[in-house]
Enzyme design. Structure first.
Site, PDB file in Angstrom:
ATOM      1  N   GLY A 105      -8.017  -7.097   4.924  1.00 22.34           N
ATOM      2  CA  GLY A 105      -9.207  -7.067   6.171  1.00 22.34           C
ATOM      3  C   GLY A 105      -8.416  -8.173   7.409  1.00 22.34           C
ATOM      4  O   GLY A 105      -8.897  -8.076   7.869  1.00 22.34           O
ATOM      5  N   CYS A 148       7.514 -38.945  -8.196  1.00 24.13           N
ATOM      6  CA  CYS A 148       6.280 -39.581  -8.176  1.00 24.13           C
ATOM      7  C   CYS A 148       5.171 -39.491  -7.216  1.00 24.13           C
ATOM      8  O   CYS A 148       4.494 -39.530  -6.980  1.00 24.13           O
ATOM      9  CB  CYS A 148       6.022 -41.039  -9.130  1.00 24.13           C
ATOM     10  SG  CYS A 148       7.628 -41.708  -7.508  1.00 24.13           S
ATOM     11  N   ARG A 200      -3.150  -1.632  -6.454  1.00 21.14           N
ATOM     12  CA  ARG A 200      -2.625  -2.832  -6.572  1.00 21.14           C
ATOM     13  C   ARG A 200      -3.151  -3.950  -7.737  1.00 21.14           C
ATOM     14  O   ARG A 200      -4.354  -3.374  -7.656  1.00 21.14           O
ATOM     15  CB  ARG A 200      -3.098  -3.562  -4.561  1.00 21.14           C
ATOM     16  CG  ARG A 200      -4.695  -3.655  -4.470  1.00 21.14           C
ATOM     17  CD  ARG A 200      -4.550  -4.172  -3.163  1.00 21.14           C
ATOM     18  NE  ARG A 200      -5.965  -4.281  -2.993  1.00 21.14           N
ATOM     19  CZ  ARG A 200      -6.652  -4.538  -2.020  1.00 21.14           C
ATOM     20  NH1 ARG A 200      -5.534  -4.552  -0.306  1.00 21.14           N
ATOM     21  NH2 ARG A 200      -7.760  -4.865  -1.860  1.00 21.14           N
ATOM     22  N   MET A 236      -5.495  -7.578   9.707  1.00 19.34           N
ATOM     23  CA  MET A 236      -4.956  -6.422   9.939  1.00 19.34           C
ATOM     24  C   MET A 236      -6.152  -5.242  10.607  1.00 19.34           C
ATOM     25  O   MET A 236      -7.083  -5.526   9.348  1.00 19.34           O
ATOM     26  CB  MET A 236      -3.563  -6.347   9.499  1.00 19.34           C
ATOM     27  CG  MET A 236      -2.468  -7.220   9.564  1.00 19.34           C
ATOM     28  SD  MET A 236      -0.565  -6.711   9.093  1.00 19.34           S
ATOM     29  CE  MET A 236      -0.819  -6.599   7.292  1.00 19.34           C
ATOM     30  N   SER A 251      13.482 -42.520  -9.305  1.00 17.88           N
ATOM     31  CA  SER A 251      12.302 -41.414  -9.421  1.00 17.88           C
ATOM     32  C   SER A 251      12.405 -41.572  -7.488  1.00 17.88           C
ATOM     33  O   SER A 251      11.978 -42.853  -6.409  1.00 17.88           O
ATOM     34  CB  SER A 251      11.065 -42.338  -9.368  1.00 17.88           C
ATOM     35  OG  SER A 251       9.520 -41.412  -9.626  1.00 17.88           O
ATOM     36  N   HIS A 263     -15.931  -8.280   1.587  1.00 14.59           N
ATOM     37  CA  HIS A 263     -15.035  -9.222   1.867  1.00 14.59           C
ATOM     38  C   HIS A 263     -14.964 -10.494   1.980  1.00 14.59           C
ATOM     39  O   HIS A 263     -14.292 -11.460   1.298  1.00 14.59           O
ATOM     40  CB  HIS A 263     -14.851  -9.411   3.477  1.00 14.59           C
ATOM     41  CG  HIS A 263     -13.887 -10.100   4.596  1.00 14.59           C
ATOM     42  ND1 HIS A 263     -14.263 -11.495   4.951  1.00 14.59           N
ATOM     43  CD2 HIS A 263     -12.147 -10.327   4.737  1.00 14.59           C
ATOM     44  CE1 HIS A 263     -13.660 -12.392   5.523  1.00 14.59           C
ATOM     45  NE2 HIS A 263     -12.366 -11.581   4.839  1.00 14.59           N
ATOM     46  N   ARG A 292      -3.621   3.132   8.749  1.00 12.73           N
ATOM     47  CA  ARG A 292      -3.542   1.987   7.982  1.00 12.73           C
ATOM     48  C   ARG A 292      -2.305   0.588   7.970  1.00 12.73           C
ATOM     49  O   ARG A 292      -1.395   0.920   7.281  1.00 12.73           O
ATOM     50  CB  ARG A 292      -3.992   2.201   6.773  1.00 12.73           C
ATOM     51  CG  ARG A 292      -5.537   2.545   7.210  1.00 12.73           C
ATOM     52  CD  ARG A 292      -6.043   2.977   5.096  1.00 12.73           C
ATOM     53  NE  ARG A 292      -6.477   4.044   4.308  1.00 12.73           N
ATOM     54  CZ  ARG A 292      -7.809   2.786   4.680  1.00 12.73           C
ATOM     55  NH1 ARG A 292      -8.235   2.628   4.653  1.00 12.73           N
ATOM     56  NH2 ARG A 292      -8.983   4.163   4.375  1.00 12.73           N
ATOM     57  N   LYS A 315       0.712  -1.417  -0.358  1.00 20.52           N
ATOM     58  CA  LYS A 315       0.254  -0.039  -0.216  1.00 20.52           C
ATOM     59  C   LYS A 315       0.797   1.695  -0.338  1.00 20.52           C
ATOM     60  O   LYS A 315       0.625   2.262  -0.674  1.00 20.52           O
ATOM     61  CB  LYS A 315      -0.850  -0.085   1.008  1.00 20.52           C
ATOM     62  CG  LYS A 315      -1.768   1.198   0.912  1.00 20.52           C
ATOM     63  CD  LYS A 315      -2.587   0.882   2.895  1.00 20.52           C
ATOM     64  CE  LYS A 315      -3.265   0.073   2.625  1.00 20.52           C
ATOM     65  NZ  LYS A 315      -4.824   0.254   2.402  1.00 20.52           N
ATOM     66  N   TYR A 364      11.633 -34.993 -15.026  1.00 17.65           N
ATOM     67  CA  TYR A 364      10.806 -34.770 -15.035  1.00 17.65           C
ATOM     68  C   TYR A 364       9.415 -34.541 -13.817  1.00 17.65           C
ATOM     69  O   TYR A 364      10.227 -34.904 -12.795  1.00 17.65           O
ATOM     70  CB  TYR A 364       9.880 -36.080 -16.102  1.00 17.65           C
ATOM     71  CG  TYR A 364       9.814 -37.742 -15.646  1.00 17.65           C
ATOM     72  CD1 TYR A 364       8.450 -37.794 -14.205  1.00 17.65           C
ATOM     73  CD2 TYR A 364      11.016 -38.333 -15.762  1.00 17.65           C
ATOM     74  CE1 TYR A 364       8.809 -39.168 -13.562  1.00 17.65           C
ATOM     75  CE2 TYR A 364      11.226 -39.743 -14.982  1.00 17.65           C
ATOM     76  CZ  TYR A 364       9.898 -39.622 -13.799  1.00 17.65           C
ATOM     77  OH  TYR A 364       9.979 -41.218 -13.384  1.00 17.65           O
TER      78      TYR A 364
END
Ligand code: PEP
Ligand code: MG
Length: 936
Positions: free
Chosen positions: A134, A892, A375, A136, A825, A497, A125, A55, A912
Site C-alpha cells: 500500500g 557489550c 508472494r 506506492m 569488549s 491494511h 501497479r 510482483k 561473543y
C-alpha cells in the site's frame, strides 16, 4: 481558460527523435526494459526480482507454471532509477518496447487498447523487490474514456458496470496521477464527497443503488472536480493515460510514506520499483464475479490451513481497504465448489513450488478464476516460527532454511506480555468489555486513545502510550501506527491494511470492530452506552480481539511462562505449540552459530532470566547499577564526598561487604559461566543529590554543613561529563576504588567456589581506556588484589583482566593495549559516541532527521556504523590479535542485540555478543543466521 489534457511531455520520446538523449546517457541503456508475461510468451521468472520487482517476477513465474494469469508486462526497476535521476524522463526506446508488449496483450486477448468496440483495459501497479504493501500507487481500469466506456457496456452487456468502472478509474486517476486529494487528514476526498452528495440527492443508501445514468452523471462531476482542482482536463487519450499512470507509479517510489516505510524496513532508496501493466479482469461484473486475498497458512498463528477472505461483485481494492467486511474462504467452498477446488489446487501448488507460505490475490470474472499476485506472505512472529518449524517436519525445507525464514526481531512478539485472564474476567464482569473485533495482531496493549496518526506521533513523542483508533487505516497512517502500541479499526478484515501492516510491525491490532461508531472529527467513539474520548484509556487484546475500557495489567506470554513459570500451567505451556516450536528453532540456532551469546546483567535475578533465555555468560555487569540500593547509595556518596584518602577508605570499607554480597549472588546464579564485571564507570556526580532537600538531608547524615556539601557537589559538576572524569580515570585518581571492587569480586568468587564447589570465572573489565599506561596501572591493582585474596583464603579461581574498547585511540593502539588486556569488549555505545562526536544523550534531537533524509542509513546508536565504528573495530581486532593471537573479543554495547550488527560481529570473528536478557533469543537466531550466511 482550461489547459489541454495531460502534458504531452509526460510521454517518452520515440527513439528516432531521442538519439541525442541516448548519447547523453549512453551507459543507462539496459538491453531490455520491458518484460512480457502471459500464456503466449513469458520473458521473466522468479529469479529476476531485482529487475522485475517481486510482483513482476512472481506474475512471470505463475505464467511459467501455466496458471491462469491475465497477460501483461513489467517495466523494470532500472527505469525507475533512470526516471528519478533524470527528472521524470525515460530511457530511449522505452515507447517502442511498451508498444510491442501492448501489442502482445492485444493479440493474446483479441482486444485493442483504445478500441471503441472492444477496448482492452489495463491495471498499472507498482512492485518493488520486496513488497511495500500500500505504500506506492496503483491505477485500475485504465483505457476508459467517453467512447470506450460505451464499448465496454456493450461487450459486458452491463451498462451500470461499465459506468461504475469508468467513474472508479477517474477517481483513482484524479487522485494518483493528477493529485486531487482530501484537504486534511479527517476530510473526505472530493470524489467521495461528490459520491455522497449524489446518493443524498437520489435518496439512496448504498453505492449499488445508483444506476448507470447516475454513474454517468458522477463521471461528469468527477471530471469537473479534476478541472477545478488542477486546471487540467481529464485525459481521454488512453496512451496519455498510460504514460501518466506509469509516471505516477514510478514517482510514488519517492512519496513521503514510501520513504518512511523504507527507512523503517531498511530498504535502500536506489532499488526502485518496477511497474506492472496487466490486462484488467473484473471482480465487479456481477454476482458471478468476485475478488479475494488468501494465505496458504494462517498468517496470525501459522496453522496449516487455507486461509482467506473474498467479496463477490467487488474490485480487489475493496477487500484490502476494508470498506466492506469480507467473507471467509470457507464459504466459497459452499457457494462455488468448482472455483474453490481450482483455487485450493493452485494454492497448494504455489506453496509447494515456492516452499513458503504464500499470500495470493485472485479475481473471479464471470465464473473464471484468475491469479493476480502471489508472494511470500507477511506473518506474525508466532506464525513465522511455527511455519518454519512445521515446514521442516513436512520435508519442505531444511533446518538451515527454516532458520533463515524467521526475522530475529519477530521473536520479540513471542516474549511480549499478554493480559491476565483473571483480570479479563473481572473486567468483563464489571461491564468493561466494550466489544470485539478480529484478532489481527497478537499481544496485549493498553494505552490512551488517539484518533489520528498525527496525534499518535505527537503523543508518543511526549512519552505517552497510545492506541491509534481509526475507522480504517490507510498508508498515510504509517507513522502513527509505528508510534502507537496498538491499533484498533472499526472496518476491515484480517487482510485489511491495518492488519497487514500491524502484523509486519509486530504491533497489537484488533481490526473490523464493527460496533464502534468512530467520529474522527469530534475525536470520540461510541459503543453501546459507552463514549470514549481522546486521551481515555482502553486495552485491546490482539490475541482474542476483545476491546476493554480502562487500563488492564499485562502478564507474561506463553513462552515466558513456559520458561520461567512453575507448576501445572507452566508445564502445559511447555507442551503447547507456541513454546515447543520456539524451543526447537532455538535449539537449531544454537547448533549452527559459532558466536556465543552473553547477557548484560547486574542482578542475580537478571542472571537467572538470562540463563533461561539462553545466556552463556555475563558480558557486562555494570557495577554502578549495584550502588543505587538504599544503604549502598549513602556509603557511595560518603566515599565520593570524602575529603581525605582515609575518609574515602572508611566509606569504601562500608561498601565492600555490600558489593561482595552482590557478586556472590551473581556468581551463584552463573555457576562456572564467565562473568565480565566492569569497574566503576560513570561520572561521580551522577550519584549525588541535586534537590535542595536531598542535599540538606545528606549533609545532616554526614555531619557537615549544607553549604559545604553544596560546594563539594558543585566542584564535581562537569560541563561535559561523558568526556570527563569517568571510566578508568576514576580508578587512576582514586585507586582505592578499583582495589575495593577487585577485592569484593575475588572474595565473592572464592566464597562461592568454596560453598558450591563450582569455580566462578570472573573477567574484570576496565572501562574507557585510551592508553596502555592507564590499563597497566589498573591491571596491576587487580592482579595484586587477586593474589592477596587467594593467598589469604587459600583458594584460587580462574580469572582474566581485560578492557573495553570504547575510544578511537584504544582501537587504533589495540596492539599496545593487548599487551596488558587478556580480552577486549567493544563498548560500541561510547565508541559510536566518540567516533561520531555525537552525545549519546542528545542524539535523539537530530539523528531521526538525519535518518529520514538518508544522511545516515540508520541510527548509529541502534545499528552499528560498519564503515566508521566498524572499521575501528576491525583495526582493533587485527591489532589485538597480532599481539595476543588468542585474545578473547566480544561486544557489550547495545549493538550486541541488533541482528545486522551481530552479522558484522560474526564477520570480525568475535567470540561473543552480549545484550539485554530479553534480546537473547534474537541474538541467538541472528548469530545462527550470520554463521549460515558466511558459509554460503
Ligand atoms: C558502551 O559504551 O558500549 C557500554 C557498554 O558501556 P555503557 O553503555 O555503560 O557506557
Ligand atoms: Mg561505555
Amino acid at each position: 481558460m482550461t489547459k489541454t489534457t495531460m502534458p504531452r511531455s509526460n510521454r517518452p520520446r520515440k527513439s528516432p527523435r531521442t538519439r541525442k538523449a541516448r548519447d547523453k546517457h549512453p551507459h543507462r541503456r539496459a538491453p531490455r526494459s520491458v518484460f512480457s508475461f502471459g500464456s503466449e510468451e513469458t520473458q521473466g521468472d522468479r529469479g529476476m526480482r531485482d529487475v522485475l520487482g517481486g510482483k513482476g517476477a512472481n506474475l512471470a513465474e505463475m505464467c511459467n507454471l501455466g496458471l491462469p494469469v491475465p497477460p501483461g508486462f513489467t517495466i523494470s526497476t532500472d527505469v525507475c532509477t533512470f526516471f528519478s535521476e533524470h527528472e521524470g524522463s525515460y530511457p530511449v526506446g522505452l515507447t517502442d518496447e511498451v508498444e510491442a508488449a501492448l501489442a502482445g496483450i492485444e493479440r493474446e486477448l483479441g482486444k485493442r487498447f483504445g478500441d471503441p468496440e472492444n477496448p482492452l483495459l489495463l491495471s498499472v501497479r507498482s512492485g518493488a523487490r520486496v513488497s511495500m504493501p500500500g505504500m506506492m500507487d496503483t491505477v485500475l481500469n485504465l483505457g476508459l474514456n467517453d467512447v470506450t466506456v460505451t464499448g465496454l457496456a456493450r461487450r459486458s452487456n452491463n451498462e451500470r458496470f461499465a459506468w461504475d468502472a469508468y467513474r472508479r478509474f477517474i477517481q483513482m486517476y484524479g487522485d494518483v496521477v493528477m493529485g486531487v486529494k482530501a484537504a486534511g487528514e479527517d476530510e473526505r476526498d472530493p470524489f467521495s464527497a461528490a459520491l455522497d452528495a449524489l446518493k443524498h440527492r437520489k435518496e439512496v443508501e448504498e453505492d449499488t443503488d445508483l444506476d448507470a445514468a447516475d454513474l454517468c452523471e458522477l463521471v461528469d462531476d468527477y471530471k469537473a472536480i479534476i478541472r477545478a482542482h488542477t486546471g487540467h482536463l481529464f485525459p481521454e487519450d488512453p496512451r496519455d493515460q498510460l504514460w501518466g499512470a506509469v509516471g505516477a507509479v514510478f514517482g510514488s517510489w519517492n512519496n513521503e510514506r514510501a520513504i518512511a516505510y523504507r527507512a523503517m524496513n531498511h530498504i535502500p532508496g536506489h532499488w526502485g520499483t518496477a511497474v506492472n501493466i496487466q490486462a484488467m479482469v473484473f471482480g465487479n461484473m456481477g454476482e458471478g464475479s468476485g475478488t479475494g486475498v488468501a494465505f496458504t497458512r494462517d498468517p496470525a498463528t501459522g496453522e496449516k490451513t487455507f486461509y482467506g477472505e473474498y467479496l463477490m461483485n467487488a474490485q480487489g481494492e475493496d477487500v484490502v481497504a476494508g470498506i466492506r467486511t469480507p467473507l471467509q474462504i470457507e464459504s466459497l467452498r459452499r457457494a462455488e465448489p468448482r472455483l474453490y477446488r481450482e483455487l485450493n489446487r493452485i494454492q497448494k501448488q504455489l506453496e509447494a513450488h515456492y516452499r513458503d507460505m504464500q499470500d495470493l490475490e485472485f479475481t473471479i470474472e464471470d465464473g473464471r478464476l484468475f491469479m493476480l499476485q502471489c508472494r511470500s506472505g507477511k506473518r506474525t512472529g508466532f506464525a513465522a516460527v511455527r511455519i518454519a518449524v512445521d515446514m521442516v517436519r513436512e520435508g519442505l525445507i531444511s533446518k538451515e532454511e527454516a532458520l533463515g525464514r524467521v526475522d530475529p526481531e519477530a521473536l520479540n512478539q513471542l516474549l511480549q506480555p499478554v493480559f491476565d485472564p483473571a483480570q479479563l474476567g473481572a473486567a468483563a464482569r464489571e461491564g468493561k468489555l466494550l466489544t470485539r473485533g478480529l484478532n489481527a495482531g497478537p499481544g496485549a496493549a493498553t494505552g490512551r486513545v488517539v484518533f489520528s496518526a498525527t496525534a499518535a506521533t505527537e503523543w508518543a513523542a511526549k512519552g505517552r502510550q497510545v492506541i491509534l483508533v481509526r475507522i480504517e487505516t490507510s498508508p498515510e497512517d504509517i507513522k502513527g501506527m509505528q508510534a502507537a502500541c496498538g491499533i484498533l479499526t472499526a472496518r476491515g478484515g484480517m487482510t485489511s491494511h491495518a492488519a497487514l501492516v500491524a502484523r509486519q510491525m509486530g504491533k497489537v491490532c484488533v481490526a473490523g470492530a464493527g460496533e464502534l461508531e468512530i467520529d474522527h472529527a469530534r475525536r470520540r467513539m461510541r459503543v453501546g452506552e459507552h463514549t470514549i474520548r481522546e486521551g481515555d484509556w482502553i486495552s485491546i487484546d490482539g490475541t482474542s480481539g476483545a476491546i476493554y475500557e480502562g487500563q488492564l495489567e499485562t502478564r507474561d506470554s506463553e513462552v515466558i511462562t513456559a520458561l520461567f513459570g512453575k507448576g501445572r500451567s507452566a508445564a502445559a505451556k511447555r507442551k503447547g505449540k507456541v513454546y515447543s516450536t520456539y524451543a526447537r528453532l532455538m535449539r537449531w540456532a544454537d547448533s549452527v552459530r559459532s558466536m556465543k551469546v552473553r547477557a548484560n546483567a547486574d542482578q542475580p535475578d537478571q542472571c537467572t532470566t538470562a540463563i533461561a533465555l539462553g545466556s552463556e555468560g555475563i558480558g557486562l555487569c555494570r557495577t554502578e547499577h549495584m550502588f543505587f540500593g538504599e544503604r549502598k547509595i549513602a556509603a557511595m556518596r560518603e566515599m565520593i564526598l570524602a575529603e581525605s584518602s582515609e575518609a574515602r577508605e572508611r566509606a569504601l570499607a562500608r561498601l565492600l561487604p555490600l558489593q561482595r554480597k552482590d557478586f556472590e549472588g551473581i556468581f551463584k546464579a552463573m555457576g562456572t559461566r564467565p562473568v565480565t564485571i566492569r569497574t566503576l564507570d560513570p561520572p561521580l556526580h551522577e550519584f549525588l543529590p541535586h534537590e535542595p532537600a536531598d542535599v540538606r538531608a545528606l549533609a545532616k547524615e554526614m555531619g557537615v554543613s549544607a553549604t559545604r556539601l553544596r560546594a563539594k557537589i558543585e566542584s564535581l559538576t562537569e560541563l561535559n561529563p561523558m568526556l570527563g572524569h569517568r571510566g578508568c580515570r576514576l580508578g587512576i585518581v582514586y585507586p582505592e576504588i578499583t582495589r575495593m571492587q577487585a577485592r569484593a569480586i575475588f572474595e565473592a568468587a572464592v566464597n562461592v567456589a568454596r560453598r558450591t564447589r563450582k569455580k566462578p570465572r570472573p573477567e574484570i573489565m576496565i572501562p574507557l581506556v585510551g592508553t596502555r599506561a592507564e590499563l597497566t596501572l589498573q591491571v596491576e591493582i587487580v592482579r595484586e588484589t587477586a593474589e592477596e585474596v587467594f593467598a589469604r583464603k587459600k583458594t584460587r579461581v580462574p580469572y582474566m583482566v581485560g578492557t573495553m574498547i570504547e575510544l578511537p585511540r584504544a582501537a587504533l593502539t589495540a596492539d599496545e593495549i593487548a599487551l596488558d588486556a587478556e580480552f577486549f569488549s567493544f563498548g560500541t555505545n561510547d565508541l559510536t559516541q566518540t567516533t561520531f562526536g555525537i552525545s549519546r544523550d542528545d542524539s535523539g534531537k537530530f539523528v531521526p532527521a538525519y535518518v529520514e533524509r538518508e544522511i545516515y542509513s540508520d541510527d548509529p546508536f541502534a545499528t552499528l556504523d560498519t564503515a566508521g565504528v566498524g572499521r575501528l573495530m576491525e583495526i582493533a581486532c587485527a591489532a589485538g590479535r597480532e599481539t595476543r593471537p588468542d585474545i578473547k573479543v566480544g561486544i557489550c554495547g547495545e549493538h550486541g542485540g541488533d541482528p545486522r550488527s551481530i552479522e558484522f560481529c560474526h564477520k570480525l570473528g568475535l567470540d561473543y555478543v552480549s545484550c539485554s536478557p530479553y534480546r537473547l533469543p534474537i541474538a541467538r537466531l541472528a548469530a545462527a543466521q550470520a554463521s549460515l550466511k558466511s558459509k554460503e
